[in-house]
Design a protein around this motif. Sequence first.
Motif, PDB file in Angstrom:
ATOM      1  N   GLN A 171      -7.049   2.485 -10.431  1.00  0.00           N
ATOM      2  CA  GLN A 171      -7.582   3.321  -9.360  1.00  0.00           C
ATOM      3  C   GLN A 171      -8.101   2.434  -8.228  1.00  0.00           C
ATOM      4  O   GLN A 171      -8.824   1.463  -8.473  1.00  0.00           O
ATOM      5  N   LEU A 172      -7.718   2.770  -7.009  1.00  0.00           N
ATOM      6  CA  LEU A 172      -8.079   1.939  -5.863  1.00  0.00           C
ATOM      7  C   LEU A 172      -8.960   2.699  -4.876  1.00  0.00           C
ATOM      8  O   LEU A 172      -8.706   3.864  -4.583  1.00  0.00           O
ATOM      9  N   ASP A 173      -9.992   2.026  -4.391  1.00  0.00           N
ATOM     10  CA  ASP A 173     -10.827   2.520  -3.301  1.00  0.00           C
ATOM     11  C   ASP A 173     -10.782   1.492  -2.183  1.00  0.00           C
ATOM     12  O   ASP A 173     -10.329   0.355  -2.387  1.00  0.00           O
ATOM     13  N   LYS A 174     -11.257   1.877  -1.029  1.00  0.00           N
ATOM     14  CA  LYS A 174     -11.277   0.972   0.117  1.00  0.00           C
ATOM     15  C   LYS A 174     -12.040  -0.299  -0.231  1.00  0.00           C
ATOM     16  O   LYS A 174     -13.133  -0.254  -0.775  1.00  0.00           O
ATOM     17  N   ASP A 210       1.462   5.542  -0.182  1.00  0.00           N
ATOM     18  CA  ASP A 210       0.879   6.835   0.175  1.00  0.00           C
ATOM     19  C   ASP A 210       1.438   7.888  -0.772  1.00  0.00           C
ATOM     20  O   ASP A 210       2.514   8.446  -0.553  1.00  0.00           O
ATOM     21  N   GLY A 215      -3.164  -2.674  -2.573  1.00  0.00           N
ATOM     22  CA  GLY A 215      -4.418  -2.178  -2.025  1.00  0.00           C
ATOM     23  C   GLY A 215      -4.265  -0.782  -1.461  1.00  0.00           C
ATOM     24  O   GLY A 215      -3.232  -0.121  -1.636  1.00  0.00           O
ATOM     25  N   THR A 216      -5.296  -0.328  -0.795  1.00  0.00           N
ATOM     26  CA  THR A 216      -5.271   1.012  -0.220  1.00  0.00           C
ATOM     27  C   THR A 216      -4.547   0.998   1.127  1.00  0.00           C
ATOM     28  O   THR A 216      -4.456  -0.033   1.795  1.00  0.00           O
ATOM     29  N   LEU A 217      -4.068   2.165   1.514  1.00  0.00           N
ATOM     30  CA  LEU A 217      -3.367   2.291   2.790  1.00  0.00           C
ATOM     31  C   LEU A 217      -4.320   2.017   3.952  1.00  0.00           C
ATOM     32  O   LEU A 217      -3.926   1.439   4.975  1.00  0.00           O
ATOM     33  N   GLU A 218      -5.579   2.387   3.780  1.00  0.00           N
ATOM     34  CA  GLU A 218      -6.575   2.152   4.834  1.00  0.00           C
ATOM     35  C   GLU A 218      -6.768   0.662   5.082  1.00  0.00           C
ATOM     36  O   GLU A 218      -6.793   0.204   6.234  1.00  0.00           O
ATOM     37  N   ASP A 219      -6.893  -0.121   4.015  1.00  0.00           N
ATOM     38  CA  ASP A 219      -7.044  -1.572   4.175  1.00  0.00           C
ATOM     39  C   ASP A 219      -5.790  -2.197   4.779  1.00  0.00           C
ATOM     40  O   ASP A 219      -5.871  -3.121   5.605  1.00  0.00           O
ATOM     41  N   ALA A 234       0.859  -1.185   0.000  1.00  0.00           N
ATOM     42  CA  ALA A 234       0.000   0.000   0.000  1.00  0.00           C
ATOM     43  C   ALA A 234       0.893   1.232   0.000  1.00  0.00           C
ATOM     44  O   ALA A 234       1.780   1.362   0.844  1.00  0.00           O
TER      45      ALA A 234
END
Length: 378
Positions: free
Chosen positions: A112-115, A93, A178-182, A91
């Motif tokens: 493009q990635l979303d949560k 940032d 993946g996303t940084l949040e995941d 992930a």
Amino acid sequence: MVLGIVISVGILSTALNLFEGYEHGLKSVLLDSFAHIRIEHINGKLLPDTLISSTLQELNSRPEIDSATPLLTTNLMASNGTKARGTIFNAYDVNIGSKVNYAKYVKEGTAQLDKGNIIVGTYLAKELGLSLGDTLKVFYPRLDKITPLGMYPVETPLIITGIYHSGFYEYDRTLIIGTLEDARILSGAKDGFSCLEIRLKNNYADDINLYAEEYDKIIDSNLVALPTTNTTLLRLVKMQKWLIFIVFFFLVIIAGINIISGISTQIYDKKNEIAVLKALGAPKSTIRHILGYQVTLLCLISIILGLILGFIASWLIVHQNIYQLKGEVYFIDKLALYIAPLNQILIFILAFILVFLCVQIPLRKIDKMQVIDLLRNP
């Protein structure tokens, strides 16, 4: 004789074209798919945001750096039904750092990635029997969630929105982006990053080890700069390329031996004509030139035809669908064709020098031939 030169030069040219293509393909993947240098904590700890920011400030003025991006990476277990394998969850940032390079290798879906969405390597998707829109379950054993029954793994279903294919087998077989949040939910890391990934500009990529040593001297004492690109592998491939060149050049040497025997036979067949020319007072050099120029020109044309044959054979091998490289053996899974002008010139010059020498060796027999012997034994 002509066929031997054409085939031997063609095989040599084909081998060098394909190996040059393999070398360029592997170099492109290694230098383009991966970060060249990773800056990590010397004790393996996560890097806090403040340390990331200060390190970026120190490196931003460096002209050789193309991008520097914080990365949080986690080792996970991914599964689909009864199929499972270990993976790496990356992930990035981009808000703190700069651009990332994986988007160009997303061959299906979107980059493009979303949560809740992920991009997976093409071979990982094949092994687990997944495609775009399917759900992949990932597991991470959290040390902060230990129960009397053992470690409690965090299980998260993620939807595949992109398929990543760089051509580098090990990466395409283990990578999840993946996303940084995941990534923070899975790892339990509320802040911080695993490392700072640095990519150099293409014209600086050959000196990765030197730049890693330079960065080591200017960054925080708690950090270490490690080169990640295997330049040793690239040097090994280059050495193997020239070893193959030497081995296949022996085919040209064998063709040169056929030239010696062919000219010797031609001299024997034309000994009457040679005797007449000698009797008329023709200089020995003139007789040698008459025979030598014809054979040398013929061999020169044969070398050029061999180079053309090498190009055609290389093109056919690259575009055939019968055999493909095995990524688990050769690192990349695709044959490539690269015609390096320097290689073609080198083949032409060395083959021509060899042919010229092989032509001159039997022609020296003409100097030792006596007119009276030739006329006596027609």
